[in-house]
Design an enzyme around this catalytic site. Structure first.
Site, mmCIF file in Angstrom:
data_model
loop_
_atom_site.group_PDB
_atom_site.id
_atom_site.type_symbol
_atom_site.label_atom_id
_atom_site.label_comp_id
_atom_site.label_asym_id
_atom_site.label_seq_id
_atom_site.Cartn_x
_atom_site.Cartn_y
_atom_site.Cartn_z
ATOM 1 N N HIS A 50 0.839 -1.212 0.000
ATOM 2 C CA HIS A 50 0.000 0.000 0.000
ATOM 3 C C HIS A 50 0.868 1.255 0.000
ATOM 4 O O HIS A 50 1.243 1.767 1.048
ATOM 5 C CB HIS A 50 -0.923 -0.011 1.233
ATOM 6 C CG HIS A 50 -2.047 0.966 1.150
ATOM 7 N ND1 HIS A 50 -3.331 0.670 1.537
ATOM 8 C CD2 HIS A 50 -2.091 2.248 0.722
ATOM 9 C CE1 HIS A 50 -4.105 1.724 1.365
ATOM 10 N NE2 HIS A 50 -3.365 2.710 0.874
ATOM 11 N N ARG A 54 2.115 8.823 -6.220
ATOM 12 C CA ARG A 54 1.692 10.091 -6.861
ATOM 13 C C ARG A 54 2.196 10.214 -8.305
ATOM 14 O O ARG A 54 1.654 9.633 -9.189
ATOM 15 C CB ARG A 54 2.172 11.311 -6.044
ATOM 16 C CG ARG A 54 1.942 11.214 -4.540
ATOM 17 C CD ARG A 54 0.495 11.321 -4.182
ATOM 18 N NE ARG A 54 0.334 11.531 -2.759
ATOM 19 C CZ ARG A 54 -0.728 11.136 -2.068
ATOM 20 N NH1 ARG A 54 -1.717 10.500 -2.648
ATOM 21 N NH2 ARG A 54 -0.827 11.378 -0.774
ATOM 22 N N ASN A 84 -5.135 6.199 -7.021
ATOM 23 C CA ASN A 84 -5.844 7.472 -6.798
ATOM 24 C C ASN A 84 -4.913 8.644 -7.110
ATOM 25 O O ASN A 84 -4.733 9.558 -6.306
ATOM 26 C CB ASN A 84 -6.395 7.574 -5.372
ATOM 27 C CG ASN A 84 -5.318 7.589 -4.309
ATOM 28 O OD1 ASN A 84 -4.256 7.012 -4.490
ATOM 29 N ND2 ASN A 84 -5.572 8.261 -3.197
ATOM 30 N N GLU A 142 -7.209 0.989 -4.124
ATOM 31 C CA GLU A 142 -7.986 0.875 -2.928
ATOM 32 C C GLU A 142 -9.330 1.519 -3.195
ATOM 33 O O GLU A 142 -9.395 2.655 -3.694
ATOM 34 C CB GLU A 142 -7.212 1.511 -1.755
ATOM 35 C CG GLU A 142 -7.566 2.908 -1.356
ATOM 36 C CD GLU A 142 -6.685 3.484 -0.249
ATOM 37 O OE1 GLU A 142 -5.604 3.979 -0.591
ATOM 38 O OE2 GLU A 142 -7.118 3.464 0.921
ATOM 39 N N HIS A 173 -10.829 0.645 1.509
ATOM 40 C CA HIS A 173 -10.615 1.647 2.561
ATOM 41 C C HIS A 173 -11.982 1.877 3.200
ATOM 42 O O HIS A 173 -12.807 2.603 2.656
ATOM 43 C CB HIS A 173 -10.060 2.923 1.918
ATOM 44 C CG HIS A 173 -9.819 4.024 2.892
ATOM 45 N ND1 HIS A 173 -8.713 4.824 2.825
ATOM 46 C CD2 HIS A 173 -10.537 4.488 3.930
ATOM 47 C CE1 HIS A 173 -8.757 5.726 3.793
ATOM 48 N NE2 HIS A 173 -9.861 5.545 4.470
ATOM 49 N N HIS A 205 -5.336 -0.699 5.963
ATOM 50 C CA HIS A 205 -5.064 0.072 7.193
ATOM 51 C C HIS A 205 -6.163 0.056 8.259
ATOM 52 O O HIS A 205 -6.779 1.079 8.548
ATOM 53 C CB HIS A 205 -4.724 1.531 6.861
ATOM 54 C CG HIS A 205 -5.548 2.142 5.769
ATOM 55 N ND1 HIS A 205 -6.910 2.212 5.821
ATOM 56 C CD2 HIS A 205 -5.191 2.690 4.589
ATOM 57 C CE1 HIS A 205 -7.346 2.790 4.717
ATOM 58 N NE2 HIS A 205 -6.325 3.081 3.952
ATOM 59 N N ASP A 271 0.851 2.457 3.820
ATOM 60 C CA ASP A 271 -0.033 3.520 3.316
ATOM 61 C C ASP A 271 0.773 4.811 3.110
ATOM 62 O O ASP A 271 0.307 5.905 3.452
ATOM 63 C CB ASP A 271 -1.232 3.754 4.239
ATOM 64 C CG ASP A 271 -2.293 4.629 3.589
ATOM 65 O OD1 ASP A 271 -2.219 4.877 2.370
ATOM 66 O OD2 ASP A 271 -3.206 5.081 4.314
ATOM 67 N N HIS A 275 2.667 14.202 1.007
ATOM 68 C CA HIS A 275 2.154 15.496 0.532
ATOM 69 C C HIS A 275 3.271 16.519 0.695
ATOM 70 O O HIS A 275 4.237 16.279 1.419
ATOM 71 C CB HIS A 275 0.958 15.942 1.378
ATOM 72 C CG HIS A 275 -0.245 15.075 1.241
ATOM 73 N ND1 HIS A 275 -1.070 15.114 0.135
ATOM 74 C CD2 HIS A 275 -0.758 14.130 2.064
ATOM 75 C CE1 HIS A 275 -2.048 14.229 0.287
ATOM 76 N NE2 HIS A 275 -1.875 13.614 1.441
HETATM 77 O O1 DOR Z 1 -4.521 9.613 4.687
HETATM 78 C C1 DOR Z 1 -4.678 9.108 3.597
HETATM 79 N N1 DOR Z 1 -4.133 9.618 2.490
HETATM 80 N N2 DOR Z 1 -5.458 8.026 3.493
HETATM 81 C C2 DOR Z 1 -5.782 7.513 2.301
HETATM 82 O O2 DOR Z 1 -6.433 6.507 2.257
HETATM 83 C C3 DOR Z 1 -5.396 8.171 1.054
HETATM 84 C C4 DOR Z 1 -4.162 8.905 1.264
HETATM 85 C C5 DOR Z 1 -3.773 9.791 0.115
HETATM 86 O O3 DOR Z 1 -3.841 9.339 -1.029
HETATM 87 O O4 DOR Z 1 -3.362 10.907 0.394
HETATM 88 ZN ZN ZN Z 2 -6.143 4.447 2.229
#
Ligand code: DOR
Ligand code: ZN
Length: 404
Positions: A50, A54, A84, A142, A173, A205, A271, A275
């Site tokens: 997981h 990006r 995602n 997910e 999720h 998670h 996970d 950012h």
């Molecule tokens: O905190 C999270 N950030 N949980 C997630 O499931 C997605 C992830 C993200 O893609 O930033």
């Molecule tokens: Zn997640």
């Protein structure tokens, strides 16, 4: 052909032996083999099922290149990336584009899930078939039961329809949108209950002991993250908006219960959700973690808190078995020679500025950890004492030994 010798984890025990490697594959394991002596404990390299690497339009947050380098330094030889991204990987073209990128830029073996969105739910099974002509797709996922992007927030009915139309692994999720603002703990537990009524899933998670118990009483499987095990809302108030992650950190008591129930978990996965600092200040949820997961566990092993068998099961053998990664998971004849070598004497403090993610911070700042001294991927020495020895590009690994 090469032989490395030392202490290694083999069939559930630590033994002293040699490993003969040919074309990236383990050929023989024998006490009588002679070869290069390796200091430290040779364990299977980890699999992180997981990660969010990006890239694409969000390459300021992380790229496949930077994320996979971070993985490598954390002793991880294979990642499962989540779709995602921006744009979302919910079609064959995006899937190919991303795999092409990984082929050129990834330092570690790389697999990619395909997204279920409200746009592709009617065509996903067809899309999956098309992608599977060329690639091994680990899972649909997910799948978000709650998400701020309406395209990604999947109703239970859609999830049920997809569950009935394929036997493919689906990773979920589970957070219920109706409860999320009121009681985020119940949002997870109730969502897990609803999903379990629909069929078997792999839950991402899991952050509460109640969910863990419910899933372990079913045919479904689940992951836990290092942050839900080792961090708590009570302890990290000083992080301000940086504390935000989904599912949220829980109380210290809940985290301890989850840790005490670790035997219920199938997999530990990071996970890894990087950012930028700006985005974290704005409250974007997610923690980086692919590089610190295995090192935190190995430190706890040294302290006698977790056994080596539990660690190998959660970080390597179960991920390989549940996701169907052949030739991964154990140090075994016929498997890829993917190893992480840990010197149990070299305890270091985790420091964000020493990590290789673009995230620039870590929730584990100052935690004790043991990073791998060496990592081998398919028999090749990939890092040694903090130095990268390989060029990125999956084709190089795969040319050497082929794919599953
Ligand atoms: O905190 C999270 N950030 N949980 C997630 O499931 C997605 C992830 C993200 O893609 O930033
Ligand atoms: Zn997640």
């Amino acid at each position: 052909m090469a032989v490395i010798c030392g202490k290694l984890f083999y069939k559930g025990e630590i033994i002293t032996a040699g490993i003969e490697i040919e074309d990236g594959i383990v050929k023989r394991i024998d006490k009588k083999l002679e070869g290069e002596q390796i200091d430290g404990l040779i364990l299977p390299a980890g699999i992180d099922v997981h990660v969010h690497f990006r890239d694409f339009e969000e390459n300021r947050k992380e790229t496949i290149n930077s994320g996979s380098l971070s993985a490598l330094f954390g002793g991880i030889c294979l990642v499962v990336d989540q779709p995602n991204t921006n744009p979302i990987v919910d079609g064959a073209d995006e899937y190919k584009r991303r795999m092409d990128k990984a082929m050129k830029e990834s330092y570690v073996d790389y697999r990619l899930n395909v997204a279920l969105t409200n746009r592709n739910s009617d065509s996903l099974i067809e899309t999956l078939k098309e992608i599977e002509k060329d690639y091994f797709v680990p899972a649909i996922g997910e799948v978000f039961i709650h998400h701020t992007n309406p395209d990604l927030q999947i109703p239970y009915d859609t999830l049920s329809m997809i569950r009935k139309s394929t036997s493919k692994l689906i990773t979920v999720h589970a957070e219920d949108p109706a409860l999320i603002d009121e009681d985020s703990t119940q949002a997870e537990i109730k969502s897990v209950e609803r999903c379990l009524e629909l069929g078997n899933f792999h839950f991402c998670h899991i952050s509460t002991y109640d969910s863990a118990i419910k899933i372990s009483d079913s045919e479904s499987t689940f992951e836990v993250t290092p942050h839900h095990l080792f961090l708590s809302y009570d302890d990290l108030q000083n992080l301000g908006s940086f504390i935000r992650v989904n599912p949220p950190l829980r109380s210290r008591v809940e985290a301890e219960m989850l840790f005490n129930g670790l035997q219920l978990a199938d997999i530990i996965a990071s996970d890894h959700a990087p950012h930028t600092l700006e985005d974290k200040k704005d409250g974007k949820p997610g923690f980086p973690g692919v590089e610190t997961m295995y090192p935190l566990l190995i430190y706890l092993m040294k302290k006698g808190v977790i056994g080596v068998r539990t660690i190998v099961k959660l970080i390597s053998s179960n991920p390989a078995r549940i996701f169907g990664f052949e030739r991964y998971g154990e140090i075994e004849i016929g498997n890829y020679a993917n190893f992480a070598v840990f010197d149990l004497k070299s305890v270091t403090k985790i420091r964000a500025d020493k990590l290789h993610t673009l995230a620039e911070w870590t929730p584990f700042e100052n935690f004790d950890a043991i990073f791998p001294r060496r990592v081998y991927i398919r028999g090749e020495l990939a890092i040694e004492d903090g130095e990268v020895k390989i060029d990125p590009g999956l084709h190089k690994h795969e040319e050497r030994s082929g794919t599953e």
